[in-house]
Structure formats: C-alpha cells, structure tokens
Design an enzyme around this catalytic site. Structure first.
Site, PDB file in Angstrom:
ATOM      1  N   SER A 124       0.857  28.262 -33.182  1.00  0.00           N
ATOM      2  CA  SER A 124       1.819  27.042 -32.460  1.00  0.00           C
ATOM      3  C   SER A 124       1.140  25.927 -32.794  1.00  0.00           C
ATOM      4  O   SER A 124       0.110  25.754 -32.860  1.00  0.00           O
ATOM      5  CB  SER A 124       2.188  27.355 -31.107  1.00  0.00           C
ATOM      6  N   TYR A 149      -0.902  29.199 -21.812  1.00  0.00           N
ATOM      7  CA  TYR A 149      -0.104  29.400 -23.178  1.00  0.00           C
ATOM      8  C   TYR A 149      -0.776  28.756 -24.380  1.00  0.00           C
ATOM      9  O   TYR A 149      -1.098  29.773 -25.495  1.00  0.00           O
ATOM     10  CB  TYR A 149       1.261  29.017 -22.844  1.00  0.00           C
ATOM     11  N   LYS A 153      -3.154  30.681 -27.572  1.00  0.00           N
ATOM     12  CA  LYS A 153      -2.975  30.446 -29.139  1.00  0.00           C
ATOM     13  C   LYS A 153      -4.245  29.965 -29.869  1.00  0.00           C
ATOM     14  O   LYS A 153      -4.517  30.316 -30.820  1.00  0.00           O
ATOM     15  CB  LYS A 153      -1.811  29.546 -29.330  1.00  0.00           C
TER      16      LYS A 153
HETATM   17  C1  UD1 Z   1       6.452  23.677 -26.579  1.00  0.00           C
HETATM   18  C2  UD1 Z   1       5.235  23.814 -27.418  1.00  0.00           C
HETATM   19  C3  UD1 Z   1       5.498  25.204 -28.327  1.00  0.00           C
HETATM   20  C4  UD1 Z   1       5.783  26.444 -27.683  1.00  0.00           C
HETATM   21  C5  UD1 Z   1       6.928  26.009 -26.700  1.00  0.00           C
HETATM   22  C6  UD1 Z   1       7.338  27.266 -26.076  1.00  0.00           C
HETATM   23  C7  UD1 Z   1       4.527  21.823 -28.046  1.00  0.00           C
HETATM   24  C8  UD1 Z   1       4.279  20.618 -28.944  1.00  0.00           C
HETATM   25  N1  UD1 Z   1       5.140  22.732 -28.337  1.00  0.00           N
HETATM   26  O1  UD1 Z   1       7.702  23.447 -27.271  1.00  0.00           O
HETATM   27  O2  UD1 Z   1       4.449  25.164 -29.121  1.00  0.00           O
HETATM   28  O3  UD1 Z   1       6.092  27.397 -28.596  1.00  0.00           O
HETATM   29  O4  UD1 Z   1       6.629  24.989 -25.919  1.00  0.00           O
HETATM   30  O5  UD1 Z   1       8.317  26.996 -24.997  1.00  0.00           O
HETATM   31  O6  UD1 Z   1       3.333  21.957 -27.229  1.00  0.00           O
HETATM   32  N2  UD1 Z   1      13.936  19.008 -23.725  1.00  0.00           N
HETATM   33  C9  UD1 Z   1      14.768  18.024 -22.885  1.00  0.00           C
HETATM   34  N3  UD1 Z   1      15.600  18.889 -22.095  1.00  0.00           N
HETATM   35  C10 UD1 Z   1      15.465  20.122 -21.992  1.00  0.00           C
HETATM   36  C11 UD1 Z   1      14.528  20.877 -22.634  1.00  0.00           C
HETATM   37  C12 UD1 Z   1      13.817  20.186 -23.515  1.00  0.00           C
HETATM   38  O7  UD1 Z   1      14.921  16.628 -23.103  1.00  0.00           O
HETATM   39  O8  UD1 Z   1      16.118  20.632 -21.051  1.00  0.00           O
HETATM   40  C13 UD1 Z   1      12.858  17.973 -24.607  1.00  0.00           C
HETATM   41  C14 UD1 Z   1      11.518  18.242 -24.321  1.00  0.00           C
HETATM   42  O9  UD1 Z   1      10.984  17.294 -23.446  1.00  0.00           O
HETATM   43  C15 UD1 Z   1      10.989  18.178 -25.808  1.00  0.00           C
HETATM   44  C16 UD1 Z   1      12.014  18.691 -26.608  1.00  0.00           C
HETATM   45  O10 UD1 Z   1      13.037  18.578 -25.745  1.00  0.00           O
HETATM   46  O11 UD1 Z   1      10.863  16.912 -26.053  1.00  0.00           O
HETATM   47  C17 UD1 Z   1      11.547  20.361 -27.245  1.00  0.00           C
HETATM   48  O12 UD1 Z   1      11.364  20.856 -25.850  1.00  0.00           O
HETATM   49  P1  UD1 Z   1      11.136  22.508 -25.741  1.00  0.00           P
HETATM   50  O13 UD1 Z   1      12.383  23.057 -26.735  1.00  0.00           O
HETATM   51  O14 UD1 Z   1      10.796  22.975 -24.533  1.00  0.00           O
HETATM   52  O15 UD1 Z   1       9.849  22.725 -26.787  1.00  0.00           O
HETATM   53  P2  UD1 Z   1       8.501  22.176 -26.707  1.00  0.00           P
HETATM   54  O16 UD1 Z   1       8.116  21.739 -25.566  1.00  0.00           O
HETATM   55  O17 UD1 Z   1       8.346  21.252 -27.718  1.00  0.00           O
END
Ligand code: UD1
Length: 339
Positions: A124, A149, A153
């Site tokens: 990841s 987690y 990795k």
């Molecule tokens: C993270 C990890 C990724 C892992 C994944 C597992 C990093 C960069 N990435 O992904 O390796 O496989 O978790 O779950 O560490 N968001 C909102 N509202 C929501 C949900 C998410 O604003 O309700 C935003 C988050 O703040 C983030 C983006 O959407 O900026 C993506 O979030 P998400 O889909 O949870 O993935 P990551 O956190 O990037």
C-alpha cells in the site's frame, strides 16, 4: 497456469480473478469469508461462465495450509490479498492485525516455499506516510507507520525482501496500491463494506442511494488547492490488471528476486473533486458537509508511475468518471439484488 488467489472473494481479489481468466490463467481462490461474501462466487460464475475453484480456509491455520499445499500441488503463482485492512480497527485491535497479516504470509512462504513460485503481494502507498516529494517514487523513504495496519504492510515487505535475500525459490513483486475504487463494468462485483464504510467512495455511493443521510468531508483546511485531502484514486479493474502484469514480468527470464511498484494513476484528486466527479458522472446530487479532520489522514499523496509503466509495462487507463459511474452502477445493483 494455476494461480492461488488468497482473499479472492474480496474487492480487489474478485476483480483480479476475472482478469486472470481473461489473461488465460487458472485462478484457485482461497478465502476465509471473514470480510467477504460467498455469493461473490456466484457473481464470478455469472461473469466467467464457470465457477472458479474455491477453498474456504484461514491461512493462519498451518494445518489447513499444509492440506491446501497437498490438494493444490501444481500452483505456479500466488497473489496474496488476504489480510485485515481497516486502519481504525487496527489501532483498536493491533494484535488481530499482526496475527492475521503475518501468520498468513509466513504460512504461505514456508509451506509453499519448497518450489519456485511467483508471488505478488498487496502492499500500500500507506508505507510512504506523508511523502516529502510528490509524486512519490518507489525509492522514497518508508516513514514510521501511522497505524498497526500500515506497519503490517511495511514489515511484510521486509519479510519478503529478507526471504528472497536468504535464497528463497520465490520471485516476489510487492504492489503498492494507491486508492482502489470503482467496480467491474458488469456491475456484478464491487466493494462490499462491512457495516458503515470507512472509505470515501463506498460512503459516497451509500449516501447517494439513501443508506446514509450525508457524507462528511474530513477537513477543508489542508494545504491543498481546495483545502481537502488529495489521493491517487485508481479503478479496481486497472489495479487487477497490474497483478497480471506482475506475474508476466516474473515469468520473464531476466526477472529475479524482489521488486516493488507503485500502482496508481499518477494523478491526485481532492475529496471535493471526487464528490464533484461523482455528481457529474451520475447526475445524482450528494448531501455533503465539511467536518473536522480525521486522525491519521495524510494531507496529500499520489504516485509516480514511471517505473510501473517502464518495467511492468502497465498503465492505468480508466478515469475518475468511469470509477464513479461504475461504483454507482454496483451500488444500484446490490440495492436491487441484495447478496
Ligand atoms: C488509507 C490508506 C490505504 C489503505 C486504506 C484502507 C493512506 C494514504 N492510505 O486510505 O493505504 O489501504 O486506508 O482503508 O494511508 N474521506 C472523507 N470522508 C469519508 C471518508 C473518507 O472525507 O467519509 C476522505 C479521507 O479523509 C481521505 C480520502 O477521503 O482524504 C480517502 O479516504 P479513504 O477512502 O478512507 O482512504 P485512505 O485513508 O486514503
């Protein structure tokens, strides 16, 4: 050639099973159904026109893996997806993460280790933390993990590197995924979150279909153009194809040992851009609000994909609109046909 796909009924695993068959491989699925649904096997049958071989077992169970090695002796490659993957849960229950993610990997390496095998590992972009330089390349320093987690990795990559350095018969490619989203074009398989989704796109589609009242954008005061976090979203079908490319590379005579590749699009999109792309692609208005930052989120990360395009001969092809439209088609499919 038979390819063992651990976690093959999960989100990325199921899409990879389809791409393996498209590329002429013979997938053998292993899954313990702890975070997947047996009905995905029926869905795969609808897509493929046949039912792939499936073994229900937990890879942490050494006896079960020994039996698998006996039952499936002529495996030519392993794609290892099976792992616990919820960042928040890993902070609450680190031992579950260290146990599941290490025992399964070690059992596979030890018990299949008697013969040459090509092994693809699901890593990841989380291993980079917040990179100093963007886009981030594979030789960027690995930063202290933000969660158990993420730590699994990083350590799994070390376990694989050390195993290869010690003269294992395996070849290994670790794929560092950015953010996989979207669903197969048939809308018969896709992401099936357990309970309330933690990830952005399933939360968006569940809000759009009315399962959730609204979506919260976690922060709009980051140092990014619109203030929301930036990620490199990649279509799960493109990601699945990267696993086929990794197997093909390891089958060439000049590949030996261990290598690692970024698997993203090379382009960052903010949370607000993703919401906008969803609305554009589907015509559905989303009820969203700006909320506080989420603990542990990195501000921005997207990948340099030069190495994957040059050495792996793989490139992402599907754009954000296709990711959103396909994720939405899948959400509508499961609303009408609950599994
Ligand atoms: C993270 C990890 C990724 C892992 C994944 C597992 C990093 C960069 N990435 O992904 O390796 O496989 O978790 O779950 O560490 N968001 C909102 N509202 C929501 C949900 C998410 O604003 O309700 C935003 C988050 O703040 C983030 C983006 O959407 O900026 C993506 O979030 P998400 O889909 O949870 O993935 P990551 O956190 O990037």
């Amino acid at each position: 050639m038979k390819i063992l796909v651990t976690g093959g009924l999960g989100f990325i695993g199921s899409h990879t099973v389809v791409e393996l068959v498209n590329a002429g491989y013979d997938p053998v699925i292993v899954d313990d159904l702890s975070n997947s649904n047996i009905k995905i096997l029926d869905q795969l049958t609808k897509i493929l026109g046949f039912t792939p071989v499936f073994h229900e077992l937990n890879l942490c169970d050494e006896t079960a893996v020994s039996k698998l090695v006996q039952d499936e002796p002529d495996i030519g490659g392993i794609i290892h997806f099976a792992a616990s993957k919820a960042v928040g849960e890993s902070v609450q229950n680190p031992l579950k993460y260290y146990y599941n993610n290490f025992y399964s990997l070690i059992n596979l390496l030890r018990l299949y280790g008697h013969k040459p095998l090509n092994f693809v590992f699901s890593s990841s972009c989380t291993v980079y933390g917040q990179p100093d330089v963007l886009p981030v390349t594979e030789d960027a320093p690995v930063k202290a993990a933000e969660s158990p987690y993420g730590n699994t990795k990083q350590i799994a990559e070390e376990i694989l590197r050390d195993t290869i350095a010690a003269g294992s018969k395996f070849n290994v490619i670790a794929l560092r995924y950015f953010n996989p989203v979207g669903a197969h074009e048939s809308a018969l398989i896709g992401e099936l979150p357990n309970g309330v989704p933690q990830n952005l796109v399933p939360f968006i589609t569940q809000t759009a279909i009315g399962k959730r009242e609204k979506i919260t954008v976690f922060g709009d005061t980051y140092n990014t153009p619109d203030g929301s976090c930036i990620r490199d979203y990649i279509h799960v079908v493109d990601l699945a194809k990267a696993h086929v490319a990794a197997l093909k590379l390891m089958e060439t005579a000049d590949f030996k040992g261990y290598d690692v590749f970024n698997i993203g699009t090379g382009k960052g999109s903010s949370v607000l851009e993703v919401i906008n792309a969803f609305e554009q692609a589907t015509g559905v208005k989303l009820n969203y609000q700006i909320g506080p930052k989420r603990d542990g989120d990195v501000e921005q990360v997207w990948g340099d994909v030069t190495k994957s395009s040059e050495k792996l001969h793989w490139k992402a092809e599907l754009d954000l609109n296709t990711m959103m439209a396909s994720a939405w088609a899948w959400e509508q499919y499961i609303a009408a046909n609950p599994l």
